[in-house]
Design an enzyme around this catalytic site. Structure first.
Site, PDB file in Angstrom:
ATOM      1  N   PHE A  77      17.754  -7.881  65.172  1.00  0.00           N
ATOM      2  CA  PHE A  77      16.400  -7.723  65.685  1.00  0.00           C
ATOM      3  C   PHE A  77      15.827  -9.067  66.140  1.00  0.00           C
ATOM      4  CE2 PHE A  77      16.621  -3.928  63.057  1.00  0.00           C
ATOM      5  CZ  PHE A  77      15.870  -2.988  63.768  1.00  0.00           C
ATOM      6  N   ASP A  78      15.181  -9.072  67.300  1.00  0.00           N
ATOM      7  CA  ASP A  78      14.263 -10.134  67.662  1.00  0.00           C
ATOM      8  C   ASP A  78      13.035  -9.984  66.764  1.00  0.00           C
ATOM      9  OD1 ASP A  78      13.060 -12.200  69.250  1.00  0.00           O
ATOM     10  OD2 ASP A  78      11.969 -10.644  70.330  1.00  0.00           O
ATOM     11  N   LEU A  79      12.155 -10.992  66.761  1.00  0.00           N
ATOM     12  CA  LEU A  79      10.952 -10.917  65.924  1.00  0.00           C
ATOM     13  C   LEU A  79       9.696 -10.664  66.758  1.00  0.00           C
ATOM     14  CD1 LEU A  79       9.693 -11.132  63.104  1.00  0.00           C
ATOM     15  CD2 LEU A  79       9.534 -13.621  63.467  1.00  0.00           C
ATOM     16  N   ASP A  80       9.258 -11.661  67.521  1.00  0.00           N
ATOM     17  CA  ASP A  80       8.033 -11.523  68.315  1.00  0.00           C
ATOM     18  C   ASP A  80       8.188 -10.450  69.394  1.00  0.00           C
ATOM     19  OD1 ASP A  80       6.957 -13.636  66.894  1.00  0.00           O
ATOM     20  OD2 ASP A  80       7.521 -15.138  68.384  1.00  0.00           O
ATOM     21  N   ILE A 130      18.403  -5.884  69.469  1.00  0.00           N
ATOM     22  CA  ILE A 130      17.169  -5.212  69.903  1.00  0.00           C
ATOM     23  C   ILE A 130      16.140  -6.290  70.204  1.00  0.00           C
ATOM     24  CG2 ILE A 130      15.327  -3.606  69.285  1.00  0.00           C
ATOM     25  CD1 ILE A 130      17.276  -2.320  67.312  1.00  0.00           C
TER      26      ILE A 130
END
Length: 233
Positions: free
Chosen positions: A13-16, A172
């Site tokens: 996963f990306d965060l922002d 993602i």
């Protein structure tokens, strides 16, 4: 081990813009940095392109700064971000429930973000998200110029996976940098349309699927189907 129709077992996963809506903090910190650089920008809408890409790159691309000026701007950004900006942030509705469901289903979850790792871990702790992730990787605060592909390779190493074309793995994210980085590592990438990408960016940069919301993302993994504008997983 979790299995869906595409055989995915590891989800990065990306965060922002993917797990959290961090726009307020990012924009205010960019404004602070520009003020310190003597080029204030009161119109935050003009700073939207800063959301997602690495800051060092953005200050040069969008403000015409030299590498040295961009390095100074990034340092000023982080002064405010460390004190206030990282918490001007909110988890997208439905994300904790989705992460819990994916973890319960046996998926191995990890974070790969261009945000400095030191801040990333504090944010995950602050929002009680840390326990969902087997590995976390962010950029090195002491070294500018890292790409999203560099961060993805780092988290793959921490997961014990090959750093190029690992099997059963997907990324993602919400911006082109997630797509470019994932594809450089031989990993498919799902774009989330609820994030910060301008209209058409995810499709233009070859997202392997684009989902409209958090619920659709969950359906893709938990039931092997979702409403997508493109799907080749």
């Amino acid at each position: 081990m979790a299995q869906v129709s595409n055989g995915i077992t590891h989800i990065l996963f990306d965060l922002d813009g993917t797990l959290t809506d961090s726009k307020p903090g990012i924009l205010r910190c960019v404004q602070y940095a520009l003020e310190q650089c003597g080029c204030p920008e009161p119109d935050e809408t003009r700073l939207y392109p800063f959301i997602g890409p690495p800051l060092y790159e953005s200050f040069q691309q969008f403000c015409g700064m030299t590498p040295q000026e961009a390095e100074f701007a990034v340092k000023q950004y982080r002064v405010r971000f460390a004190k206030t900006g990282m918490f001007e942030n909110a988890v997208y509705p439905g994300i904790p429930e989705l992460l819990q469901q994916l973890q319960n289903a046996g998926f191995i979850l990890a974070i790969a973000t261009s945000k400095p790792e030191v801040f990333t871990r504090q944010i995950l702790d602050h929002f009680d998200l840390t326990t969902y992730f087997t590995a976390v990787a962010g950029s090195d605060i002491h070294r500018e110029g890292e790409t999203k592909a560099d961060v993805i390779r780092l988290v793959l190493s921490r997961l014990g996976l090959p750093q190029q074309a690992p099997p059963h793995t997907v990324m993602i994210g919400d911006r082109k940098h997630d797509l470019i980085g994932a594809h450089a590592c031989g990993i498919p990438c799902i774009g989330v349309a609820y994030g910060y990408a301008p209209d058409g960016e995810l499709e233009a940069y070859g997202a392997d699927a684009v989902v409209p919301d958090v619920k659709a993302l969950g359906r893709l993994f938990l039931y092997g189907k979702a409403e997508t504008t493109r799907a080749s997983l």
